[in-house]
Design a protein around this motif. Sequence first.
Motif, PDB file in Angstrom:
ATOM      1  N   SER A 100       0.811  -1.218   0.000  1.00 15.60           N
ATOM      2  CA  SER A 100       0.000   0.000   0.000  1.00 15.60           C
ATOM      3  C   SER A 100       0.844   1.268   0.000  1.00 15.60           C
ATOM      4  N   GLY A 101       2.123   1.170   0.396  1.00 17.48           N
ATOM      5  CA  GLY A 101       3.010   2.328   0.348  1.00 17.48           C
ATOM      6  C   GLY A 101       3.604   2.590  -1.016  1.00 17.48           C
ATOM      7  N   MET A 102       3.375   1.678  -1.963  1.00 12.94           N
ATOM      8  CA  MET A 102       3.905   1.841  -3.326  1.00 12.94           C
ATOM      9  C   MET A 102       2.869   2.612  -4.138  1.00 12.94           C
ATOM     10  N   LYS A 103       2.851   3.931  -3.971  1.00 12.51           N
ATOM     11  CA  LYS A 103       1.768   4.769  -4.491  1.00 12.51           C
ATOM     12  C   LYS A 103       2.222   5.723  -5.588  1.00 12.51           C
ATOM     13  N   GLU A 104       3.316   5.416  -6.251  1.00  7.06           N
ATOM     14  CA  GLU A 104       3.823   6.347  -7.259  1.00  7.06           C
ATOM     15  C   GLU A 104       3.168   6.089  -8.620  1.00  7.06           C
ATOM     16  N   ILE A 105       2.688   7.163  -9.244  1.00  2.03           N
ATOM     17  CA  ILE A 105       2.224   7.092 -10.632  1.00  2.03           C
ATOM     18  C   ILE A 105       3.444   7.363 -11.499  1.00  2.03           C
ATOM     19  N   LEU A 106       3.939   6.331 -12.136  1.00  6.01           N
ATOM     20  CA  LEU A 106       5.263   6.362 -12.757  1.00  6.01           C
ATOM     21  C   LEU A 106       5.283   7.095 -14.094  1.00  6.01           C
ATOM     22  N   ARG A 107       4.182   7.020 -14.845  1.00  6.60           N
ATOM     23  CA  ARG A 107       4.164   7.617 -16.186  1.00  6.60           C
ATOM     24  C   ARG A 107       2.734   7.728 -16.661  1.00  6.60           C
ATOM     25  N   VAL A 108       2.401   8.867 -17.253  1.00  8.08           N
ATOM     26  CA  VAL A 108       1.111   9.035 -17.925  1.00  8.08           C
ATOM     27  C   VAL A 108       1.390   9.450 -19.359  1.00  8.08           C
ATOM     28  N   SER A 109       0.767   8.754 -20.313  1.00  4.01           N
ATOM     29  CA  SER A 109       0.932   9.086 -21.726  1.00  4.01           C
ATOM     30  C   SER A 109      -0.441   9.400 -22.316  1.00  4.01           C
ATOM     31  N   PRO A 110      -0.870  10.671 -22.248  1.00  5.29           N
ATOM     32  CA  PRO A 110      -2.196  11.016 -22.792  1.00  5.29           C
ATOM     33  C   PRO A 110      -2.331  10.697 -24.267  1.00  5.29           C
ATOM     34  N   GLU A 111      -1.242  10.856 -25.033  1.00  2.00           N
ATOM     35  CA  GLU A 111      -1.319  10.591 -26.476  1.00  2.00           C
ATOM     36  C   GLU A 111      -1.602   9.124 -26.775  1.00  2.00           C
ATOM     37  N   ASP A 112      -1.061   8.241 -25.940  1.00  2.00           N
ATOM     38  CA  ASP A 112      -1.234   6.808 -26.163  1.00  2.00           C
ATOM     39  C   ASP A 112      -2.356   6.211 -25.326  1.00  2.00           C
ATOM     40  N   LEU A 113      -2.978   7.031 -24.493  1.00  2.00           N
ATOM     41  CA  LEU A 113      -4.068   6.571 -23.630  1.00  2.00           C
ATOM     42  C   LEU A 113      -3.625   5.420 -22.737  1.00  2.00           C
ATOM     43  N   ASP A 114      -2.479   5.597 -22.064  1.00  2.17           N
ATOM     44  CA  ASP A 114      -2.056   4.581 -21.109  1.00  2.17           C
ATOM     45  C   ASP A 114      -1.293   5.216 -19.953  1.00  2.17           C
ATOM     46  N   VAL A 115      -1.109   4.427 -18.896  1.00  2.00           N
ATOM     47  CA  VAL A 115      -0.470   4.902 -17.679  1.00  2.00           C
ATOM     48  C   VAL A 115       0.214   3.715 -17.012  1.00  2.00           C
ATOM     49  N   THR A 116       1.314   3.976 -16.313  1.00  2.00           N
ATOM     50  CA  THR A 116       1.987   2.951 -15.515  1.00  2.00           C
ATOM     51  C   THR A 116       2.030   3.413 -14.075  1.00  2.00           C
ATOM     52  N   VAL A 117       1.601   2.535 -13.161  1.00  5.12           N
ATOM     53  CA  VAL A 117       1.513   2.879 -11.742  1.00  5.12           C
ATOM     54  C   VAL A 117       2.134   1.776 -10.898  1.00  5.12           C
ATOM     55  N   GLN A 118       2.561   2.143  -9.691  1.00  9.51           N
ATOM     56  CA  GLN A 118       2.925   1.127  -8.720  1.00  9.51           C
ATOM     57  C   GLN A 118       1.667   0.452  -8.196  1.00  9.51           C
ATOM     58  N   ALA A 119       1.830  -0.738  -7.651  1.00  9.01           N
ATOM     59  CA  ALA A 119       0.680  -1.572  -7.305  1.00  9.01           C
ATOM     60  C   ALA A 119      -0.192  -0.992  -6.212  1.00  9.01           C
ATOM     61  N   GLY A 120       0.342  -0.134  -5.351  1.00  6.92           N
ATOM     62  CA  GLY A 120      -0.438   0.401  -4.249  1.00  6.92           C
ATOM     63  C   GLY A 120      -1.301   1.594  -4.598  1.00  6.92           C
ATOM     64  N   VAL A 121      -1.173   2.126  -5.809  1.00  6.07           N
ATOM     65  CA  VAL A 121      -2.025   3.242  -6.243  1.00  6.07           C
ATOM     66  C   VAL A 121      -3.472   2.754  -6.290  1.00  6.07           C
ATOM     67  N   THR A 122      -4.397   3.540  -5.740  1.00  3.95           N
ATOM     68  CA  THR A 122      -5.803   3.153  -5.775  1.00  3.95           C
ATOM     69  C   THR A 122      -6.485   3.789  -6.983  1.00  3.95           C
ATOM     70  N   ARG A 123      -7.648   3.272  -7.333  1.00  2.00           N
ATOM     71  CA  ARG A 123      -8.351   3.774  -8.514  1.00  2.00           C
ATOM     72  C   ARG A 123      -8.758   5.235  -8.325  1.00  2.00           C
ATOM     73  N   LYS A 124      -9.178   5.615  -7.113  1.00  2.00           N
ATOM     74  CA  LYS A 124      -9.549   7.009  -6.881  1.00  2.00           C
ATOM     75  C   LYS A 124      -8.336   7.926  -6.974  1.00  2.00           C
ATOM     76  N   GLN A 125      -7.187   7.472  -6.443  1.00  2.00           N
ATOM     77  CA  GLN A 125      -5.961   8.264  -6.536  1.00  2.00           C
ATOM     78  C   GLN A 125      -5.580   8.484  -7.993  1.00  2.00           C
ATOM     79  N   LEU A 126      -5.678   7.432  -8.805  1.00  2.00           N
ATOM     80  CA  LEU A 126      -5.324   7.558 -10.216  1.00  2.00           C
ATOM     81  C   LEU A 126      -6.257   8.538 -10.911  1.00  2.00           C
ATOM     82  N   ASN A 127      -7.551   8.403 -10.707  1.00  2.00           N
ATOM     83  CA  ASN A 127      -8.484   9.291 -11.409  1.00  2.00           C
ATOM     84  C   ASN A 127      -8.367  10.736 -10.942  1.00  2.00           C
TER      85      ASN A 127
END
Length: 465
Positions: A100-127
Amino acid sequence: MAVVTAPRVAPNEEALAELRALLGDRLSTSGPVREHHGKDESYHPVMPPDAVAFATSTEEVSAIVKVCARHRLPIIPFGTGTSLEGGVAALKGGVTIDVSGMKEILRVSPEDLDVTVQAGVTRKQLNEHLRDTGLFFPIDPGADASLGGMTATRASGTNAVRYGTMRENVLGLTVVLADGRIIRTGGRARKSAAGYDLTRLFVGSEGTLGIITEVTLRLYGIPEAISAAVCPFESVRGAVDTVIATIQSGIPVARVEFLDELQMEAINRYSKFDMAVKPTLFFEFHGTTRGVEEQAEMVGAIAKENGGPDFAWATRPEDRSKLWQARHDAYYAALGLRPGAKGWPTDVCVPISRLADAILETKEDLAASFLVSPVVGHVGDGNFHLVFLVDPDRPEDMAEATRLNDRLVERALRMGGTCTGEHGIGYGKMAFLEQEAGEAYCVMGDVKTALDPLNILNPGKVVRV
């Protein structure tokens, strides 16, 4: 349904010393911390681990796993603890790895419509992070679960009818194997013919094949227009037939949820609504302004033909939020129907053409039982849920819930369905998986043994080894 497990394997002092040297005060053996990590949101009893390791990176997870592998200690991954089939219970003791401490959003690529996150990121945090990009991640199981846990359980939810489940929305993974090796599966390309699809192997594996530490996900554009509606029906069949006709007509409804009259009574009490106590559908439509209007008009006409003439609209964001929060709170609302009771949640999924029969037969069973259990469902994809309200200290309650659950699953399998649409197997539905999968269950065991020969990754879950 008995579950046979091997004796607990407690960490020895040498193992604990190695883990403390690695983690310092992020290794806990305190009773309250262990107890918190030995239970999910289900009726299953608390089965705490012997120690909890709080990891902060993939490399640290790998180092923890290597220590546990040397000492043959069971390892249980833990995200937010919102699973529903005992998936986090430490059946054989060992070490829980809390990501749960692994909360880093590592990369967002709006052009490619994808994102890479650590496993502890929650869906609300991402949105929340994506809010200003015009993008969102649609998979919504209700709880604010971690994305690693959602991947491990192949979660879905209210939006699955339009956007699919985690299976369709995970592009790639970083996984720590049972010997501590770190592998990366899949990638950001939208299609590939390169070798075995290891990503799909780990999606839904519930921590039994590897520990997911990073996830690459598909993203979607926030719709121009969103509208919701509530429609009560005179009968369950009328409500379900409306869903079937909507799907078969190709109307791209974003969400369609079924709530029976008992669940509506519970929601009225818990969420302070005053809606009709009848079988009810909650709808949501996404698209352009005109497209949403057309979808709603077509569904309204179908509903009227099936005994649902009262289409009540919720177009303001705050009204939609209140409506869907009430749906997400359905479990807690149900508990209010029997104060002091625990919830035994279960689910099945059937082909949509058999959905009405499956729900009606299930409600006949419930009507003849002394247990209280409302019915809700993501009926756009044939998935529905029950919550048996039980006193775990009353053997007659547990025996009746077991009987009803057995009949529910047998019914779903007889109709060409599955023993679980989204709750997963954990250890609560292992016997049903064996019945459903047949010889393929043995192949699952072969895969488990090949990747985890010491059987230290979440042992006693999904398949028997």
